[in-house]
Design an enzyme around this catalytic site. Structure first.
Site, PDB file in Angstrom:
ATOM      1  N   PRO A   1      14.592  52.741  29.860  1.00 31.09           N
ATOM      2  CA  PRO A   1      14.806  53.556  31.058  1.00 31.09           C
ATOM      3  C   PRO A   1      15.562  54.861  30.789  1.00 31.09           C
ATOM      4  O   PRO A   1      15.176  55.917  31.314  1.00 31.09           O
ATOM      5  CB  PRO A   1      15.636  52.634  31.956  1.00 31.09           C
ATOM      6  CG  PRO A   1      15.393  51.263  31.459  1.00 31.09           C
ATOM      7  CD  PRO A   1      15.119  51.386  30.001  1.00 31.09           C
ATOM      8  N   LYS A   2      16.606  54.817  29.992  1.00 28.47           N
ATOM      9  CA  LYS A   2      17.438  56.002  29.783  1.00 28.47           C
ATOM     10  C   LYS A   2      16.676  57.102  29.035  1.00 28.47           C
ATOM     11  O   LYS A   2      16.640  58.258  29.452  1.00 28.47           O
ATOM     12  CB  LYS A   2      18.696  55.597  29.008  1.00 28.47           C
ATOM     13  CG  LYS A   2      19.404  56.695  28.243  1.00 28.47           C
ATOM     14  CD  LYS A   2      20.021  57.740  29.146  1.00 28.47           C
ATOM     15  CE  LYS A   2      20.911  58.696  28.370  1.00 28.47           C
ATOM     16  NZ  LYS A   2      20.260  59.385  27.267  1.00 28.47           N
TER      17      LYS A   2
END
Length: 300
Positions: free
Chosen positions: A224-225
């Site tokens: 996600p990051k």
DNA sequence: GACCAGGCAGAAC
DNA sequence: GTTCTGCATGGT
């Protein structure tokens, strides 16, 4: 081999300036969204698309010099996102006191529009690393696999960011020699995906943020990051919101006092609360909490 | 030596 | 579904 600018328009020394408002070059180039700019004492030096560039602020003007075609001016303006109306963007920020405080403290902090391959590769190398270490790994990668670029008079060697094909064809041992450890196979697989067309940047730019995010996260090592970083810093999705350890701590402190929200809960909270310019909000908050907790050496 | 860093993947629960 | 753990490496 030291290269010098030739007389052809493709490798000539050019310069220009723009009048700018609310553009803090030091904060922008030193804010952890990009890793290759270096402060020379009076100006910044970097490379964009194989063109060596120097930038500095003088009064209300942003001055640029580069070695490359005259038309590179447009590329540079796009990279620096000079056309943005920061007043309008700041007006879209949430009115929450923590966000407004960060926005006031980081006035002039901008986002850049980076090359997506360089952005993806850089943030793949960023996991579980401190910014100075990330910079060193990337510098080593460029020295080994990039090409040496023409120099400004008296400048140190400068290298291009390696093409995905070059990284794809490199041994893991060579990559690991740059200190990237377990990230080496992630980087090489991403390079293969890009060079083979499995990652198509133009298609991702046209896709919805959900589809673009999902396609990036297929890559091993991209969660996600890192996906949000690529969406925000290179693909034009201003609503993308990277949540790293700093943002997580800051949001937990400001909005979940006494609680211990999971990373997923913080991500969902930021996406909901930060609005259509979540990426700008995130960048201000990131810069603010880093300055507050560990003073940033902007010119280092 | 412990802990942390612009995280992620897979196992355990 | 959420939480825990290992991962290479270098700095504090």
């Amino acid at each position: 081999m030291k290269l010098t600018p030739g007389k052809g328009s493709g490798s000539a020394l050019h310069g220009c300036s723009w009048r700018v408002e609310h553009y803090n070059l030091d904060a922008t180039l030193g804010s952890g969204q990009v890793f290759r700019w270096r402060w020379l004492g009076r100006e910044w030096e970097g490379a964009i698309g194989g063109c060596p560039v120097r930038l500095r602020r003088e009064g209300d003007r942003l001055l640029a010099r580069w070695i490359g075609p005259a038309a590179f001016r447009r590329t540079l303006a796009c990279y620096l996102r000079l056309q943005e109306d920061m007043e309008a963007i700041l007006a879209e920020f949430p009115k929450d006191p923590p966000i407004q405080e960060a926005a006031r403290a980081c006035r002039g902090l901008r986002l850049l529009r980076q090359d997506p391959w360089e952005c993806l590769a850089s943030f793949l190398l960023s996991s579980n690393k401190q910014i100075p270490q990330i910079r060193r790994i990337i510098e080593c990668l460029c020295r080994r696999l990039g090409r040496e670029l023409p120099r400004f008079p008296g400048s140190n060697p400068l290298f291009s960011f390696p093409e995905p094909e070059a990284v794809a064809a490199t041994s893991l041992e060579t990559l690991r020699a740059c200190g990237m450890g377990y990230r080496a196979p992630f980087l090489r697989e991403a390079a293969r995906a890009v060079s083979e067309g499995r990652i198509d940047w133009e298609r991702l730019r046209r896709a919805s943020i959900e589809e673009a995010r999902a396609r990036l996260q297929i890559l091993p090592g991209v969660g996600p990051k890192i996906a949000e970083c690529v969406l925000l810093y290179s693909l034009g999705f201003d609503q993308a919101c990277p949540v790293d350890v700093w943002i997580r701590r800051a949001v937990a402190e400001a909005y979940f006092p006494g609680g211990n929200p999971s990373a997923k809960r913080i991500r969902e909270f930021c996406a909901r609360r930060f609005g259509p310019r979540a990426g700008f909000v995130q960048q201000c908050l990131y810069e603010y909490v880093r300055r507050r907790n560990a003073p940033v050496q902007l010119n280092a």
